[in-house]
Design an enzyme around this catalytic site. Structure first.
Site, PDB file in Angstrom:
ATOM      1  N   LYS A   1      -0.840  -2.451  -0.348  1.00 28.74           N
ATOM      2  CA  LYS A   1      -0.547  -3.319   0.785  1.00 28.74           C
ATOM      3  C   LYS A   1       0.172  -4.606   0.343  1.00 28.74           C
ATOM      4  O   LYS A   1       0.255  -4.899  -0.846  1.00 28.74           O
ATOM      5  CB  LYS A   1      -1.846  -3.632   1.529  1.00 28.74           C
ATOM      6  CG  LYS A   1      -2.467  -2.385   2.194  1.00 28.74           C
ATOM      7  CD  LYS A   1      -1.763  -2.003   3.468  1.00 28.74           C
ATOM      8  CE  LYS A   1      -1.933  -0.585   3.952  1.00 28.74           C
ATOM      9  NZ  LYS A   1      -3.252  -0.065   4.158  1.00 28.74           N
TER      10      LYS A   1
HETATM   11  C1  LIG Z   1      -4.244   0.759   4.946  1.00 25.16           C
HETATM   12  C2  LIG Z   1      -4.578   0.794   6.378  1.00 25.16           C
HETATM   13  C3  LIG Z   1      -5.898   0.779   6.828  1.00 25.16           C
HETATM   14  C4  LIG Z   1      -7.075   0.900   5.931  1.00 25.16           C
HETATM   15  O1  LIG Z   1      -7.105   0.029   4.877  1.00 25.16           O
HETATM   16  P1  LIG Z   1      -7.908   0.398   3.527  1.00 25.16           P
HETATM   17  O2  LIG Z   1      -8.019  -0.924   2.858  1.00 25.16           O
HETATM   18  O3  LIG Z   1      -7.066   1.373   2.753  1.00 25.16           O
HETATM   19  O4  LIG Z   1      -9.221   0.951   3.921  1.00 25.16           O
HETATM   20  C5  LIG Z   1      -6.124   0.735   8.191  1.00 25.16           C
HETATM   21  N1  LIG Z   1      -5.115   0.709   9.059  1.00 25.16           N
HETATM   22  C6  LIG Z   1      -3.828   0.736   8.671  1.00 25.16           C
HETATM   23  C7  LIG Z   1      -2.742   0.682   9.694  1.00 25.16           C
HETATM   24  C8  LIG Z   1      -3.524   0.803   7.322  1.00 25.16           C
HETATM   25  O5  LIG Z   1      -2.254   0.869   6.923  1.00 25.16           O
END
Ligand SMILES: *Cc1c(COP(=O)(O)O)cnc(C)c1O
Length: 396
Positions: free
Chosen positions: A188
């Site tokens: 991210k």
């Molecule tokens: C990555 C993501 C999540 C979940 O995040 P994690 O930290 O991987 O659990 C939820 N919603 C969206 C849109 C994402 O891209």
């Protein structure tokens, strides 16, 4: 998008400080930690940058969603609108909360459309919340969506997991509705390995959130053993090591956004000349997190052809979401069948949709023509030119 691309000594020093002086647990142990509080430090940084009253860190974006739902009072049998184009976590969090996902259509913002939300409310007047996902760094028509939610007394939960630092008309994504969620997982915008945050200006939601994500602890006083537990909860805590990495990463947020926006603009400007190319609608262009460039082609077959040609030309990180089994409902057999390892709360709900029969023709029509490219932080001018040249060959 990925913050890991610019890991350097700053992240290492932060972890080192926890190991040398601090403690791994985010609460208590005051005598041992020499005043090192990485989770608290990162929460304060997030509140300051995103102009929100409360940020509460948890172990992931997914647990941030679970915590946000529970904390906003969304639970057993409650209906929650969600788009068919999202990451599976959006749906899992609703189902595991005992709530009922109601799929609604998106528009060319690639996020839930005002008309899609209204159609879902018409069909299910007892909708409790909207789980609005700011997909691929961009936002939807938030003024209209907020107005619809307010009019029908519906909670707006914003999943800004892919859009950290993005904004809409001066408000940061994740702070427009009652509660928001961020993810800091390994790929991210801000990465701390695994982590996430709940954002809210609401005292009740904040208190529920820090308690729910830590077995209901009220976090009052210095003795964890003597704390009271106003509610039940679970363990969705972040560790101090992860939070420490997050502190270093968050200090780079402006630089990350600047780089993404600059790289994306060069690529996007170069592609504007091609008649076949149109871009995803971004209602507030200046607030785009710019982690992705999303392109909409005239037809499905041309989109498939272009994605294949880009792959053949060696262009990495091109995503055709429509065929991808993590991001589009059409390919989620386990969700269509509502399949868990054991009986799910939703099995007891009688007035739920038949998930094997959900149709989202408007979303299908858009997503079958759409592909996205990841915008990297590490690109050189040549890396961008390589991509532009690949497009030139395909579109000539
Ligand atoms: C990555 C993501 C999540 C979940 O995040 P994690 O930290 O991987 O659990 C939820 N919603 C969206 C849109 C994402 O891209």
């Amino acid at each position: 998008m990925p913050g890991f691309e610019i890991f350097d000594d700053a992240e290492k020093q932060q972890i080192q400080e926890v190991m040398d002086k601090g403690f791994t647990f985010r609460y208590n142990f005051d005598g041992m930690r020499n005043d090192v509080w990485k989770a608290r430090e990162l929460e304060a940084m997030i509140c300051d940058s995103l102009k929100v009253k409360h940020a509460h860190l948890v172990s992931s974006g997914t647990t941030a969603l679970s915590t946000a739902l529970a904390s906003a009072g969304i639970g057993a049998g409650d209906k929650v609108i969600v788009p068919p184009f999202t990451f599976v976590a959006s749906v899992e969090a609703i189902v595991l909360a005992g709530a009922v996902p109601i799929f609604a259509e998106i528009d060319e913002t690639l996020t839930l459309s005002p008309s899609g939300i209204e159609a879902a409310i018409k069909q299910y007047p007892d909708i409790k919340a909207v789980n609005f996902i700011h997909m691929c760094g961009g936002m939807g028509h938030m003024d209209e969506i907020k107005a619809i939610c307010d009019k029908h007394n519906i909670i707006l939960l914003e999943d800004a997991c892919q859009a950290t630092g993005g904004s809409y008309k001066g408000k940061y994504l994740g702070t427009i509705g009652q509660v928001g969620a961020l993810s800091f997982d390994s790929v991210k915008t801000i990465s701390c390995g695994e982590g996430g945050a709940i954002l809210t200006n609401d005292e009740t939601i904040y208190n529920n959130a820090h308690q729910y994500s830590d077995h209901g602890h009220d976090h009052i006083g210095l003795d964890r053993g003597a704390e009271s537990h106003p509610i039940m909860g679970s363990n969705y805590r972040i560790s101090e090591m992860n939070a420490a990495v997050g502190v270093a990463q968050w200090s780079k947020l402006d630089r990350i956004l600047d780089t993404q926006r600059k790289n994306k603009k060069i690529l996007k400007d170069a592609l504007k000349e091609f008649k076949e190319v149109s871009f995803r609608t971004i209602p507030d262009e200046a607030g785009d997190n710019a982690g992705f460039l999303s392109i909409i082609m005239p037809t499905e077959s041309r989109a498939v052809e272009v994605v294949k040609a880009l792959g053949d030309a060696g262009v990495p990180a091109v995503f055709y979401w429509y065929a991808n089994n993590w991001h589009y409902l059409k390919n989620w057999l386990h969700i269509q069948q509502m399949k868990g390892p054991a009986k799910l709360p939703i099995d007891l709900v009688t007035d739920k949709p038949d998930y094997t029969q959900i149709k989202t023709p408007i979303s299908d029509e858009i997503m079958s023509r759409t592909f996205s490219m990841l915008i990297n932080l590490s690109w050189t001018e040549q890396d961008i030119q390589f991509r532009i040249n690949a497009f030139k060959k395909i579109f000539k």
